[in-house]
Write an enzyme that holds these catalytic residues in place. Sequence first.
Site, PDB file in Angstrom:
ATOM      1  N   ASP A  74      -1.709  -2.421   6.845  1.00  0.00           N
ATOM      2  CA  ASP A  74      -2.023  -1.599   5.687  1.00  0.00           C
ATOM      3  C   ASP A  74      -2.190  -2.567   4.505  1.00  0.00           C
ATOM      4  O   ASP A  74      -1.741  -3.720   4.587  1.00  0.00           O
ATOM      5  CB  ASP A  74      -0.860  -0.625   5.448  1.00  0.00           C
ATOM      6  CG  ASP A  74      -1.003   0.147   4.164  1.00  0.00           C
ATOM      7  OD1 ASP A  74      -2.098   0.684   3.917  1.00  0.00           O
ATOM      8  OD2 ASP A  74      -0.025   0.205   3.387  1.00  0.00           O
ATOM      9  N   ASP A 101      -2.125  -1.570   0.552  1.00  0.00           N
ATOM     10  CA  ASP A 101      -1.318  -1.275  -0.643  1.00  0.00           C
ATOM     11  C   ASP A 101       0.160  -1.189  -0.290  1.00  0.00           C
ATOM     12  O   ASP A 101       0.577  -0.333   0.493  1.00  0.00           O
ATOM     13  CB  ASP A 101      -1.769   0.067  -1.248  1.00  0.00           C
ATOM     14  CG  ASP A 101      -3.216   0.027  -1.726  1.00  0.00           C
ATOM     15  OD1 ASP A 101      -3.571  -0.877  -2.482  1.00  0.00           O
ATOM     16  OD2 ASP A 101      -3.997   0.920  -1.315  1.00  0.00           O
TER      17      ASP A 101
HETATM   18  C1  BG6 Z   1      -3.784   3.964   0.079  1.00  0.00           C
HETATM   19  C2  BG6 Z   1      -2.698   4.116  -0.972  1.00  0.00           C
HETATM   20  O1  BG6 Z   1      -3.719   2.685   0.610  1.00  0.00           O
HETATM   21  O2  BG6 Z   1      -5.075   4.167  -0.498  1.00  0.00           O
HETATM   22  C3  BG6 Z   1      -2.838   5.437  -1.706  1.00  0.00           C
HETATM   23  O3  BG6 Z   1      -1.425   4.057  -0.331  1.00  0.00           O
HETATM   24  C4  BG6 Z   1      -4.247   5.559  -2.287  1.00  0.00           C
HETATM   25  O4  BG6 Z   1      -1.876   5.500  -2.737  1.00  0.00           O
HETATM   26  C5  BG6 Z   1      -5.265   5.425  -1.138  1.00  0.00           C
HETATM   27  O5  BG6 Z   1      -4.422   6.817  -2.928  1.00  0.00           O
HETATM   28  C6  BG6 Z   1      -6.694   5.542  -1.616  1.00  0.00           C
HETATM   29  O6  BG6 Z   1      -6.996   4.442  -2.445  1.00  0.00           O
HETATM   30  P1  BG6 Z   1      -8.315   4.304  -3.308  1.00  0.00           P
HETATM   31  O7  BG6 Z   1      -8.257   2.874  -3.786  1.00  0.00           O
HETATM   32  O8  BG6 Z   1      -9.484   4.565  -2.413  1.00  0.00           O
HETATM   33  O9  BG6 Z   1      -8.225   5.289  -4.399  1.00  0.00           O
HETATM   34 MG    MG Z   2       0.548   1.358   1.811  1.00  0.00          MG
END
Ligand code: BG6
Ligand code: MG
Length: 222
Positions: A9, A11
């Site tokens: 993963d 984030d």
């Molecule tokens: C995930 C995060 O990796 O990505 C979420 O844990 C986030 O918090 C999701 O909403 C979508 O991310 P993005 O950058 O496409 O808005």
């Molecule tokens: Mg994550």
Amino acid sequence: MKILGCLFDLDGVIVDTAKHHYFAWKSLADKLAIPFTELENESLKGLSRLDSLECILRSGNLEVSSKTKIELMEKKNQLYLQIVDSLGPDDVLPGVKELMLELRNKGIGICLGSSSKNASSILKSIGLFDLFDGIVDGNHLTLSKPDPEMFIKCSKILGLTPSVCMVFEDAESGIEAALSGGFFALGIGAVGSLKRAHANVQDLDHMTLKKLQGLVDSHESN
Ligand code: BG6
Ligand code: MG
């Protein structure tokens, strides 16, 4: 099982952007007068942008049109992008790059499995993009975590079965995705927090393939 593939993963595992997602959602929720705490944010981790927005709107009993949803997501993303604009190689979480280099040297397949549509640009900013054998992100998906689709796609890219792949996740939704896909689920975060994971470590600082294999072996012998 002998680990042959590692699915990361982004984030909260590779880079500490989970707090920036929270900040951006919180700022949107405040504007909509919807109470939103860090605790509520925990359940959004790993969800797609749309799923996250819909959870927040539901918690505030707010119904809006599809057009408004798109505008709200755009606002949140603009704020998020302003914050992550300054990310660089120093922001990679401790131990991550070293572990990835070791995995590559030892022939272990590495794939990204992130719900974020910003994943590729963030990986480029922090200098890790080229270390991945494959990238599956929010732009490639129809179903978001906790559906296992993302990690299944990753294992297919690596040419491996889920049973020989380890998933690295900081979110409950990601752990559930890994479990239902038949992967080994390693929770990253305060030890004891991701209770459904097969194993749980605080972070990846000083992590090695040998230690990862040790986590699998001790889970299997229990
Ligand atoms: C995930 C995060 O990796 O990505 C979420 O844990 C986030 O918090 C999701 O909403 C979508 O991310 P993005 O950058 O496409 O808005
Ligand atoms: Mg994550």
